[in-house]
Write a protein that holds these residues in place. Structure first.
Motif, short mmCIF file in Angstrom:
data_model
loop_
_atom_site.label_atom_id
_atom_site.label_comp_id
_atom_site.label_asym_id
_atom_site.label_seq_id
_atom_site.Cartn_x
_atom_site.Cartn_y
_atom_site.Cartn_z
N ARG A 70 1.14 -1.31 -0.04
CA ARG A 70 0.02 -0.10 0.07
C ARG A 70 0.86 1.13 -0.24
N GLU A 95 -3.58 0.54 -11.90
CA GLU A 95 -4.47 -0.35 -11.72
C GLU A 95 -4.51 -1.36 -10.95
N ASN A 120 -6.53 -1.19 -8.32
CA ASN A 120 -7.88 -1.24 -7.94
C ASN A 120 -7.87 -3.09 -8.68
N ASN A 121 -7.12 -3.67 -8.91
CA ASN A 121 -6.77 -5.25 -8.82
C ASN A 121 -7.46 -6.10 -8.20
N PRO A 122 -8.59 -6.86 -7.86
CA PRO A 122 -8.97 -7.37 -6.77
C PRO A 122 -7.83 -8.28 -6.07
N ASP A 123 -7.15 -8.84 -7.29
CA ASP A 123 -6.34 -10.29 -6.26
C ASP A 123 -5.05 -9.21 -5.67
N GLN A 163 -5.67 -6.64 -4.33
CA GLN A 163 -6.91 -6.19 -2.77
C GLN A 163 -6.61 -7.07 -2.05
N GLU A 164 -6.75 -8.48 -2.90
CA GLU A 164 -6.66 -9.23 -1.56
C GLU A 164 -5.93 -9.72 -1.21
N MET A 223 -7.25 -6.47 2.07
CA MET A 223 -8.27 -5.88 1.68
C MET A 223 -9.04 -7.00 1.32
N GLY A 224 -9.17 -8.28 1.32
CA GLY A 224 -9.87 -9.76 0.95
C GLY A 224 -11.19 -10.12 1.48
#
Ligand code: ATP
Length: 244
Positions: free
Chosen positions: A204, A229, A232-235, A237-238, A243-244
């Motif tokens: 982060r 990019e 904002n990528n869910p993987d 983030q997790e 953030m998962g």
């Protein structure tokens, strides 16, 4: 413009047996901050040491691939030559000289610079880090972890590198200090125009200052993109931003 550094298909082996980098490729655009992220043991520090020539001291060897700096291959050069070309690494764990004063530590960074330029660079370091000025005559070993990290970064500024390699500047620092250090990294990048390759586990913090990033797993890059990019990528983030 273009890339200051280009690493292609880099393979690194430790002690003739342990394959740690397995075809790593990345590029650092001139004047930008590029982050290299990934879990513990992914090979981030090894990548920096391969670039700065410090691998050999640890029985590591580049066995394949190319490291191009300003379009010239640099692998095989001794670390001192690499510093003279303009690449300076701030090692993980704030390797400062504990028995020297802050000012003496800073001067050590300037060993490739003309004498006449040292005072000016010192003034600049003190402007970035007023706390180092206050403690200039103190032995570096007596300072807090955050101040030692500032000293290590200050010493790198004294070298006036074209490419700065930063290994985990946030390691072991309290959150407020992490923020302060990253703000200064951004300022150094903007004011000095220095290109930065930033290794971090704190994804982060790194993505808050970097323009682009690579994510490493097990000796290879598994994902790359602009900081936006990746944020904002869910993987990402997790797995990297919790953030998962
Ligand atoms: P960290 O955040 O823990 O430093 P990293 O992504 O920087 O992780 P490296 O320090 O490059 O990872 O280490 C990658 C792998 O290489 C690890 O499995 C590590 O055990 C191994 N390794 C690192 N240095 C050496 C060495 N001098 N000799 C043998 N193996 C090593």
């Amino acid at each position: 413009m273009g890339d200051v550094l280009k690493v292609e298909n880099l393979e690194v082996v430790y002690n003739d047996v342990v394959l740690v980098l397995k075809g790593l490729s990345l590029a650092c655009p001139r004047g930008r901050i590029t982050a290299l992220l990934g879990a513990n043991g992914a090979g981030k520090s090894t990548t920096l040491k391969a670039i700065s020539g410090l691998l050999e001291a640890e029985d590591g060897e580049v066995t394949d691939g190319v490291i191009q700096y300003n379009d010239e291959p640099i692998q095989g050069l001794i670390p001192e030559k690499i510093v003279r070309r303009g690449i300076f690494q701030v090692m993980e764990g704030r390797r400062i000289f504990e028995d020297l004063t802050v000012e003496e530590n800073l001067k050590c960074g300037a060993f490739t610079r003309p004498r006449s330029e040292i005072a000016g660079s010192m003034a600049k370091v003190y402007e970035y880090f007023p706390r180092l000025k206050e403690r200039s005559r103190q032995l570096a070993g007596y300072m807090s972890g955050g101040e030692q990290q500032m000293c290590a970064i200050g010493r790198a500024i004294m070298a006036k590198p074209e490419l700065l390699l930063l290994d985990e500047p946030s390691l072991g620092l309290a959150p407020l200090l992490v923020e302060e250090i990253f703000e200064i990294i951004k300022r150094i990048n903007q004011d000095e125009g220095v290109t930065i390759l930033l290794v971090e586990q704190n994804a982060r913090a790194a993505l808050s200052v970097a323009e682009q990033a690579y994510i490493m797993e097990n000796g290879r890059v598994v994902m790359d993109g602009t900081a936006k990019e990746l944020l904002n990528n869910p993987d990402v983030q997790e797995f990297y931003l919790g953030m998962g």
